[in-house]
Scaffold this motif. Structure first.
Motif, PDB file in Angstrom:
ATOM      1  N   SER A   1     -15.076 -71.542-118.370  1.00  0.00           N
ATOM      2  CA  SER A   1     -14.185 -70.708-117.581  1.00  0.00           C
ATOM      3  C   SER A   1     -14.584 -69.250-117.709  1.00  0.00           C
ATOM      4  CB  SER A   1     -12.747 -70.908-118.039  1.00  0.00           C
ATOM      5  OG  SER A   1     -12.617 -70.533-119.377  1.00  0.00           O
ATOM      6  N   GLN A   2     -15.807 -69.051-118.127  1.00  0.00           N
ATOM      7  CA  GLN A   2     -16.271 -67.683-118.339  1.00  0.00           C
ATOM      8  C   GLN A   2     -16.788 -67.109-117.039  1.00  0.00           C
ATOM      9  OE1 GLN A   2     -16.524 -67.091-121.903  1.00  0.00           O
ATOM     10  NE2 GLN A   2     -16.681 -64.924-121.738  1.00  0.00           N
ATOM     11  N   GLN A   3     -15.904 -66.574-116.283  1.00  0.00           N
ATOM     12  CA  GLN A   3     -16.281 -66.015-114.993  1.00  0.00           C
ATOM     13  C   GLN A   3     -16.072 -64.510-115.052  1.00  0.00           C
ATOM     14  OE1 GLN A   3     -17.417 -68.226-112.946  1.00  0.00           O
ATOM     15  NE2 GLN A   3     -17.831 -67.025-111.140  1.00  0.00           N
ATOM     16  N   PRO A   4     -17.104 -63.748-114.803  1.00  0.00           N
ATOM     17  CA  PRO A   4     -16.924 -62.295-114.823  1.00  0.00           C
ATOM     18  C   PRO A   4     -15.919 -61.844-113.771  1.00  0.00           C
ATOM     19  CG  PRO A   4     -19.082 -62.879-113.957  1.00  0.00           C
ATOM     20  CD  PRO A   4     -18.469 -64.142-114.493  1.00  0.00           C
ATOM     21  N   GLU A   5     -15.168 -60.884-114.134  1.00  0.00           N
ATOM     22  CA  GLU A   5     -14.170 -60.387-113.205  1.00  0.00           C
ATOM     23  C   GLU A   5     -14.839 -59.789-111.976  1.00  0.00           C
ATOM     24  OE1 GLU A   5     -11.425 -57.685-114.982  1.00  0.00           O
ATOM     25  OE2 GLU A   5     -11.222 -58.956-116.753  1.00  0.00           O
ATOM     26  N   ALA A   6     -14.305 -60.098-110.863  1.00  0.00           N
ATOM     27  CA  ALA A   6     -14.845 -59.542-109.629  1.00  0.00           C
ATOM     28  C   ALA A   6     -14.539 -58.052-109.589  1.00  0.00           C
ATOM     29  CB  ALA A   6     -14.231 -60.233-108.428  1.00  0.00           C
ATOM     30  N   ASP A   7     -15.583 -57.285-109.639  1.00  0.00           N
ATOM     31  CA  ASP A   7     -15.405 -55.842-109.623  1.00  0.00           C
ATOM     32  C   ASP A   7     -16.537 -55.296-108.773  1.00  0.00           C
ATOM     33  OD1 ASP A   7     -15.069 -53.192-110.071  1.00  0.00           O
ATOM     34  OD2 ASP A   7     -14.817 -53.374-112.218  1.00  0.00           O
ATOM     35  N   ASP A   8     -16.219 -54.614-107.773  1.00  0.00           N
ATOM     36  CA  ASP A   8     -17.189 -54.220-106.754  1.00  0.00           C
ATOM     37  C   ASP A   8     -18.625 -54.004-107.235  1.00  0.00           C
ATOM     38  OD1 ASP A   8     -16.991 -51.002-107.314  1.00  0.00           O
ATOM     39  OD2 ASP A   8     -15.075 -51.991-107.450  1.00  0.00           O
ATOM     40  N   GLY A   9     -19.315 -55.061-107.446  1.00  0.00           N
ATOM     41  CA  GLY A   9     -20.734 -54.996-107.767  1.00  0.00           C
ATOM     42  C   GLY A   9     -21.042 -54.405-109.118  1.00  0.00           C
ATOM     43  N   GLU A  10     -20.163 -54.532-110.012  1.00  0.00           N
ATOM     44  CA  GLU A  10     -20.387 -53.970-111.329  1.00  0.00           C
ATOM     45  C   GLU A  10     -21.489 -54.727-112.063  1.00  0.00           C
ATOM     46  OE1 GLU A  10     -17.873 -53.006-115.328  1.00  0.00           O
ATOM     47  OE2 GLU A  10     -16.932 -53.862-113.592  1.00  0.00           O
ATOM     48  N   GLN A  11     -22.329 -53.979-112.724  1.00  0.00           N
ATOM     49  CA  GLN A  11     -23.378 -54.653-113.476  1.00  0.00           C
ATOM     50  C   GLN A  11     -22.828 -55.109-114.817  1.00  0.00           C
ATOM     51  OE1 GLN A  11     -26.099 -51.225-113.809  1.00  0.00           O
ATOM     52  NE2 GLN A  11     -26.005 -51.561-115.976  1.00  0.00           N
TER      53      GLN A  11
ATOM     54  N   TYR B   1     -12.306 -44.726-115.555  1.00  0.00           N
ATOM     55  CA  TYR B   1     -12.338 -44.174-114.206  1.00  0.00           C
ATOM     56  C   TYR B   1     -13.679 -44.410-113.555  1.00  0.00           C
ATOM     57  CZ  TYR B   1     -14.899 -39.793-115.226  1.00  0.00           C
ATOM     58  OH  TYR B   1     -15.837 -38.866-115.555  1.00  0.00           O
ATOM     59  N   THR B   2     -13.679 -44.335-112.261  1.00  0.00           N
ATOM     60  CA  THR B   2     -14.891 -44.504-111.482  1.00  0.00           C
ATOM     61  C   THR B   2     -15.017 -43.329-110.534  1.00  0.00           C
ATOM     62  OG1 THR B   2     -14.615 -46.895-111.543  1.00  0.00           O
ATOM     63  CG2 THR B   2     -16.108 -46.026-109.890  1.00  0.00           C
ATOM     64  N   ARG B   3     -16.158 -42.743-110.556  1.00  0.00           N
ATOM     65  CA  ARG B   3     -16.378 -41.616-109.648  1.00  0.00           C
ATOM     66  C   ARG B   3     -17.574 -41.930-108.755  1.00  0.00           C
ATOM     67  NH1 ARG B   3     -16.285 -35.619-111.715  1.00  0.00           N
ATOM     68  NH2 ARG B   3     -14.120 -36.222-111.726  1.00  0.00           N
ATOM     69  N   ARG B   4     -17.350 -41.902-107.485  1.00  0.00           N
ATOM     70  CA  ARG B   4     -18.422 -42.169-106.546  1.00  0.00           C
ATOM     71  C   ARG B   4     -19.019 -40.858-106.078  1.00  0.00           C
ATOM     72  NH1 ARG B   4     -17.739 -47.584-104.650  1.00  0.00           N
ATOM     73  NH2 ARG B   4     -15.823 -48.311-105.606  1.00  0.00           N
ATOM     74  N   GLN B   5     -20.322 -40.806-106.171  1.00  0.00           N
ATOM     75  CA  GLN B   5     -21.020 -39.648-105.645  1.00  0.00           C
ATOM     76  C   GLN B   5     -21.911 -40.143-104.528  1.00  0.00           C
ATOM     77  OE1 GLN B   5     -22.613 -38.562-109.423  1.00  0.00           O
ATOM     78  NE2 GLN B   5     -21.068 -37.001-109.755  1.00  0.00           N
ATOM     79  N   ALA B   6     -22.735 -39.266-104.024  1.00  0.00           N
ATOM     80  CA  ALA B   6     -23.521 -39.618-102.852  1.00  0.00           C
ATOM     81  C   ALA B   6     -24.364 -40.867-103.086  1.00  0.00           C
ATOM     82  CB  ALA B   6     -24.415 -38.450-102.463  1.00  0.00           C
ATOM     83  N   LYS B   7     -25.084 -40.894-104.189  1.00  0.00           N
ATOM     84  CA  LYS B   7     -26.027 -41.993-104.372  1.00  0.00           C
ATOM     85  C   LYS B   7     -25.824 -42.711-105.686  1.00  0.00           C
ATOM     86  CE  LYS B   7     -29.338 -40.972-101.030  1.00  0.00           C
ATOM     87  NZ  LYS B   7     -30.704 -41.289-100.591  1.00  0.00           N
ATOM     88  N   ARG B   8     -24.775 -42.393-106.353  1.00  0.00           N
ATOM     89  CA  ARG B   8     -24.557 -43.117-107.600  1.00  0.00           C
ATOM     90  C   ARG B   8     -23.083 -43.196-107.934  1.00  0.00           C
ATOM     91  NH1 ARG B   8     -28.293 -40.144-111.609  1.00  0.00           N
ATOM     92  NH2 ARG B   8     -29.713 -40.800-110.001  1.00  0.00           N
ATOM     93  N   ILE B   9     -22.805 -44.123-108.787  1.00  0.00           N
ATOM     94  CA  ILE B   9     -21.430 -44.318-109.215  1.00  0.00           C
ATOM     95  C   ILE B   9     -21.392 -44.113-110.724  1.00  0.00           C
ATOM     96  CG2 ILE B   9     -19.545 -45.950-109.415  1.00  0.00           C
ATOM     97  CD1 ILE B   9     -20.645 -47.362-106.966  1.00  0.00           C
ATOM     98  N   ARG B  10     -20.460 -43.351-111.129  1.00  0.00           N
ATOM     99  CA  ARG B  10     -20.334 -43.097-112.545  1.00  0.00           C
ATOM    100  C   ARG B  10     -19.049 -43.742-113.031  1.00  0.00           C
ATOM    101  NH1 ARG B  10     -20.417 -37.364-115.625  1.00  0.00           N
ATOM    102  NH2 ARG B  10     -21.772 -38.086-117.264  1.00  0.00           N
ATOM    103  N   ARG B  11     -19.171 -44.473-114.097  1.00  0.00           N
ATOM    104  CA  ARG B  11     -18.003 -45.145-114.634  1.00  0.00           C
ATOM    105  C   ARG B  11     -17.827 -44.808-116.096  1.00  0.00           C
ATOM    106  NH1 ARG B  11     -17.007 -49.677-111.112  1.00  0.00           N
ATOM    107  NH2 ARG B  11     -18.873 -50.157-109.971  1.00  0.00           N
ATOM    108  N   VAL B  12     -16.608 -44.671-116.469  1.00  0.00           N
ATOM    109  CA  VAL B  12     -16.290 -44.569-117.884  1.00  0.00           C
ATOM    110  C   VAL B  12     -15.483 -45.804-118.230  1.00  0.00           C
ATOM    111  CG1 VAL B  12     -15.084 -43.261-119.656  1.00  0.00           C
ATOM    112  CG2 VAL B  12     -16.307 -42.069-117.844  1.00  0.00           C
TER     113      VAL B  12
END
Ligand SMILES: [Zn+2]
Length: 58
Positions: free
Chosen positions: A2-12, A29-40
């Motif tokens: 039952s180990q299914q990764p949580e669906a999270d918009d294309g998270e690696q 938090y998630t911050r979207r920039q022009a060409k990258r996404i930054r997550r904490v």
């Protein structure tokens, strides 16, 4: 099995807490920039905070 990764918009996956070696993070938090996404993310177990940067391809 039952180990299914949580669906999270294309998270690696493949993130491991440097402190307690768990894999259980929640997004702080998630911050979207022009060409990258930054997550904490914060470890649910020990509270370790890590930052990831994802590049958007295409
Ligand atoms: Zn941890």
């Amino acid at each position: 099995m039952s180990q299914q990764p949580e669906a999270d918009d294309g998270e690696q996956l493949g993130l491991e807490c440097p402190k307690c070696c768990c894999w259980d993070f929640r997004a702080y938090y998630t911050r979207r920039q022009a060409k990258r996404i930054r997550r904490v993310k914060i470890c649910r177990h020990c509270g370790q905070r890590i930052t990831t940067t994802e590049r958007i391809v295409g």
